[in-house]
Design a protein around this motif. Structure first.
Motif, PDB file in Angstrom:
ATOM      1  N   PHE A  20       4.896 -19.542  -4.632  1.00 54.82           N
ATOM      2  CA  PHE A  20       5.068 -20.631  -3.676  1.00 54.82           C
ATOM      3  C   PHE A  20       4.254 -21.874  -4.028  1.00 54.82           C
ATOM      4  CE2 PHE A  20       6.432 -17.187  -0.738  1.00 54.82           C
ATOM      5  CZ  PHE A  20       7.687 -17.691  -0.462  1.00 54.82           C
ATOM      6  N   GLY A  21       3.533 -21.836  -5.143  1.00 49.31           N
ATOM      7  CA  GLY A  21       2.804 -23.017  -5.605  1.00 49.31           C
ATOM      8  C   GLY A  21       1.426 -23.188  -5.011  1.00 49.31           C
ATOM      9  N   LEU A  22       0.858 -22.144  -4.429  1.00 42.71           N
ATOM     10  CA  LEU A  22      -0.506 -22.228  -3.892  1.00 42.71           C
ATOM     11  C   LEU A  22      -1.486 -21.843  -4.986  1.00 42.71           C
ATOM     12  CD1 LEU A  22      -0.121 -20.526  -0.401  1.00 42.71           C
ATOM     13  CD2 LEU A  22      -0.274 -22.949  -0.892  1.00 42.71           C
ATOM     14  N   ASP A  23      -2.293 -22.759  -5.423  1.00 39.17           N
ATOM     15  CA  ASP A  23      -3.320 -22.504  -6.426  1.00 39.17           C
ATOM     16  C   ASP A  23      -4.590 -23.218  -6.010  1.00 39.17           C
ATOM     17  OD1 ASP A  23      -2.042 -20.845  -8.232  1.00 39.17           O
ATOM     18  OD2 ASP A  23      -1.130 -22.503  -9.325  1.00 39.17           O
ATOM     19  N   GLY A  24      -5.664 -22.842  -6.640  1.00 40.18           N
ATOM     20  CA  GLY A  24      -6.914 -23.549  -6.417  1.00 40.18           C
ATOM     21  C   GLY A  24      -7.907 -22.755  -5.606  1.00 40.18           C
ATOM     22  N   TRP A  25      -8.591 -23.435  -4.724  1.00 41.28           N
ATOM     23  CA  TRP A  25      -9.697 -22.859  -3.981  1.00 41.28           C
ATOM     24  C   TRP A  25      -9.259 -21.763  -3.010  1.00 41.28           C
ATOM     25  CZ3 TRP A  25      -9.593 -22.976   1.292  1.00 41.28           C
ATOM     26  CH2 TRP A  25      -8.685 -23.849   1.877  1.00 41.28           C
ATOM     27  N   ILE A  26      -7.999 -21.734  -2.629  1.00 39.24           N
ATOM     28  CA  ILE A  26      -7.535 -20.762  -1.636  1.00 39.24           C
ATOM     29  C   ILE A  26      -7.247 -19.388  -2.247  1.00 39.24           C
ATOM     30  CG2 ILE A  26      -5.073 -21.256  -1.744  1.00 39.24           C
ATOM     31  CD1 ILE A  26      -5.205 -21.278   1.385  1.00 39.24           C
ATOM     32  N   ASN A  27      -7.172 -19.297  -3.573  1.00 44.33           N
ATOM     33  CA  ASN A  27      -6.841 -18.026  -4.224  1.00 44.33           C
ATOM     34  C   ASN A  27      -7.807 -16.885  -3.902  1.00 44.33           C
ATOM     35  OD1 ASN A  27      -4.465 -18.887  -5.293  1.00 44.33           O
ATOM     36  ND2 ASN A  27      -5.264 -19.213  -7.342  1.00 44.33           N
ATOM     37  N   PRO A  28      -9.127 -17.085  -3.911  1.00 44.41           N
ATOM     38  CA  PRO A  28     -10.007 -15.966  -3.544  1.00 44.41           C
ATOM     39  C   PRO A  28      -9.775 -15.484  -2.107  1.00 44.41           C
ATOM     40  CG  PRO A  28     -11.262 -17.664  -4.650  1.00 44.41           C
ATOM     41  CD  PRO A  28      -9.896 -18.219  -4.404  1.00 44.41           C
ATOM     42  N   LEU A  29      -9.511 -16.397  -1.203  1.00 48.42           N
ATOM     43  CA  LEU A  29      -9.235 -16.023   0.179  1.00 48.42           C
ATOM     44  C   LEU A  29      -7.929 -15.246   0.295  1.00 48.42           C
ATOM     45  CD1 LEU A  29     -10.210 -16.253   3.100  1.00 48.42           C
ATOM     46  CD2 LEU A  29      -8.914 -18.379   3.263  1.00 48.42           C
ATOM     47  N   ILE A  30      -6.904 -15.677  -0.435  1.00 48.27           N
ATOM     48  CA  ILE A  30      -5.622 -14.975  -0.441  1.00 48.27           C
ATOM     49  C   ILE A  30      -5.792 -13.569  -1.002  1.00 48.27           C
ATOM     50  CG2 ILE A  30      -3.358 -14.917  -1.581  1.00 48.27           C
ATOM     51  CD1 ILE A  30      -3.343 -17.997  -1.305  1.00 48.27           C
ATOM     52  N   GLY A  31      -6.538 -13.451  -2.094  1.00 46.35           N
ATOM     53  CA  GLY A  31      -6.784 -12.140  -2.681  1.00 46.35           C
ATOM     54  C   GLY A  31      -7.526 -11.217  -1.742  1.00 46.35           C
ATOM     55  N   LEU A  32      -8.522 -11.748  -1.039  1.00 47.00           N
ATOM     56  CA  LEU A  32      -9.308 -10.938  -0.107  1.00 47.00           C
ATOM     57  C   LEU A  32      -8.465 -10.476   1.080  1.00 47.00           C
ATOM     58  CD1 LEU A  32     -12.134  -9.854   0.682  1.00 47.00           C
ATOM     59  CD2 LEU A  32     -12.430 -11.990   1.955  1.00 47.00           C
ATOM     60  N   ILE A  33      -7.708 -11.377   1.669  1.00 52.18           N
ATOM     61  CA  ILE A  33      -6.868 -11.018   2.813  1.00 52.18           C
ATOM     62  C   ILE A  33      -5.818  -9.991   2.408  1.00 52.18           C
ATOM     63  CG2 ILE A  33      -5.102 -11.906   4.393  1.00 52.18           C
ATOM     64  CD1 ILE A  33      -6.772 -14.492   4.542  1.00 52.18           C
ATOM     65  N   SER A  34      -5.195 -10.196   1.265  1.00 54.96           N
ATOM     66  CA  SER A  34      -4.170  -9.256   0.790  1.00 54.96           C
ATOM     67  C   SER A  34      -4.769  -7.881   0.513  1.00 54.96           C
ATOM     68  CB  SER A  34      -3.504  -9.785  -0.475  1.00 54.96           C
ATOM     69  OG  SER A  34      -2.899 -11.017  -0.241  1.00 54.96           O
ATOM     70  N   ALA A  35      -5.940  -7.866  -0.107  1.00 54.46           N
ATOM     71  CA  ALA A  35      -6.597  -6.598  -0.421  1.00 54.46           C
ATOM     72  C   ALA A  35      -6.974  -5.840   0.848  1.00 54.46           C
ATOM     73  CB  ALA A  35      -7.833  -6.849  -1.275  1.00 54.46           C
ATOM     74  N   LEU A  36      -7.515  -6.543   1.829  1.00 53.00           N
ATOM     75  CA  LEU A  36      -7.929  -5.883   3.071  1.00 53.00           C
ATOM     76  C   LEU A  36      -6.731  -5.351   3.867  1.00 53.00           C
ATOM     77  CD1 LEU A  36     -10.835  -8.196   4.262  1.00 53.00           C
ATOM     78  CD2 LEU A  36     -10.987  -5.886   3.318  1.00 53.00           C
ATOM     79  N   LEU A  37      -5.656  -6.119   3.931  1.00 50.92           N
ATOM     80  CA  LEU A  37      -4.475  -5.651   4.658  1.00 50.92           C
ATOM     81  C   LEU A  37      -3.873  -4.424   3.986  1.00 50.92           C
ATOM     82  CD1 LEU A  37      -2.537  -6.021   7.008  1.00 50.92           C
ATOM     83  CD2 LEU A  37      -1.198  -7.562   5.566  1.00 50.92           C
ATOM     84  N   ALA A  38      -3.783  -4.444   2.660  1.00 45.74           N
ATOM     85  CA  ALA A  38      -3.259  -3.278   1.944  1.00 45.74           C
ATOM     86  C   ALA A  38      -4.154  -2.058   2.166  1.00 45.74           C
ATOM     87  CB  ALA A  38      -3.130  -3.585   0.458  1.00 45.74           C
ATOM     88  N   LEU A  39      -5.447  -2.266   2.174  1.00 44.16           N
ATOM     89  CA  LEU A  39      -6.381  -1.151   2.355  1.00 44.16           C
ATOM     90  C   LEU A  39      -6.279  -0.544   3.752  1.00 44.16           C
ATOM     91  CD1 LEU A  39      -8.714   0.585   1.268  1.00 44.16           C
ATOM     92  CD2 LEU A  39     -10.268  -1.153   2.146  1.00 44.16           C
ATOM     93  N   VAL A  40      -6.237  -1.363   4.792  1.00 45.60           N
ATOM     94  CA  VAL A  40      -6.200  -0.791   6.145  1.00 45.60           C
ATOM     95  C   VAL A  40      -4.877  -0.077   6.414  1.00 45.60           C
ATOM     96  CG1 VAL A  40      -7.900  -2.383   7.098  1.00 45.60           C
ATOM     97  CG2 VAL A  40      -5.500  -2.934   7.299  1.00 45.60           C
ATOM     98  N   ILE A  41      -3.786  -0.571   5.861  1.00 48.55           N
ATOM     99  CA  ILE A  41      -2.510   0.132   6.043  1.00 48.55           C
ATOM    100  C   ILE A  41      -2.526   1.448   5.279  1.00 48.55           C
ATOM    101  CG2 ILE A  41      -0.037   0.018   5.530  1.00 48.55           C
ATOM    102  CD1 ILE A  41      -0.148  -2.936   6.326  1.00 48.55           C
ATOM    103  N   GLN A  42      -3.123   1.462   4.103  1.00 50.58           N
ATOM    104  CA  GLN A  42      -3.241   2.705   3.337  1.00 50.58           C
ATOM    105  C   GLN A  42      -4.162   3.688   4.060  1.00 50.58           C
ATOM    106  OE1 GLN A  42      -2.086   5.252   1.027  1.00 50.58           O
ATOM    107  NE2 GLN A  42      -1.394   3.268   0.341  1.00 50.58           N
TER     108      GLN A  42
END
Length: 187
Positions: free
Chosen positions: A97-119
């Motif tokens: 979707f073209g999102l790059d830059g400073w928001i990538n660490p936040l996106i990675g963290l949110i995605s990782a946490l959501l995947a972990l809690v569902i697992q």
């Protein structure tokens, strides 16, 4: 608008919380000729190797995860790998979707946490006294496929389903926390 992209990221993160390889396989197949060029680590590997590994792992997830004994192996492995795969998939959708830059660490963290809690919810259901019925595993597989496809085709709907799954995780953990208190007989 960034809300749509965030909902797409939540959708793919929830899909990786349900199954690991299947969402990554769908990301590659849906991205056209460039295959896994937006996935951070997979873009460095040969596409044929990535396709073979993800297809094999997806088939194993879909077929062998229904058996009680192989399911334990899959759940332990997926519990440890889900945060990393969730972060990779979230970053891949963000790059799409073209999102790059400073928001990538936040996106990675949110995605990782959501995947972990569902697992974690899936692992918790497996170790309950009564095993969930077999049809529920097929529903989880279908929901994983739907969330991965919706991340690209209808991100708003996929994100809403992911938020509903997060609500289910929170509600279930609350019920499990208070279960011993409710089951004690009154004196």
């Amino acid at each position: 608008m960034i809300i749509t992209e965030l909902l797409a990221i939540l959708s793919i993160a929830a899909a990786t919380g349900l199954r690991l390889a299947l969402p990554l396989l769908l990301i590659g197949l849906m991205s056209g000729p460039q295959l896994w060029s937006n996935v951070p680590l997979l873009s460095r590997l040969p596409p044929a190797l990535v396709l073979g590994v993800l297809a094999t792992w997806s088939m194993a997830e879909l077929m062998l995860s229904k058996d009680r004994y192989s399911q334990r192996f899959f759940q332990i492995l997926e519990l440890f790998l889900s945060p990393g795969v969730g972060a990779l998939a979230g970053l891949a959708v963000a790059r799409t979707f073209g999102l790059d830059g400073w928001i990538n660490p936040l996106i990675g963290l949110i995605s990782a946490l959501l995947a972990l809690v569902i697992q974690l919810l899936q692992v918790g259901w497996f170790y309950r006294p009564r095993r969930p019925p077999l049809w529920l595993f097929f529903v989880v597989d279908g929901l994983c496929i739907a969330l991965a496809v919706l991340a690209f085709d209808a991100p708003n709907q996929g994100g809403i389903i992911a938020l509903l799954l997060l609500w289910l995780v929170i509600r279930t953990s609350y019920l499990w926390q208070h279960w011993p208190r409710r089951s004690k007989p009154r004196s």
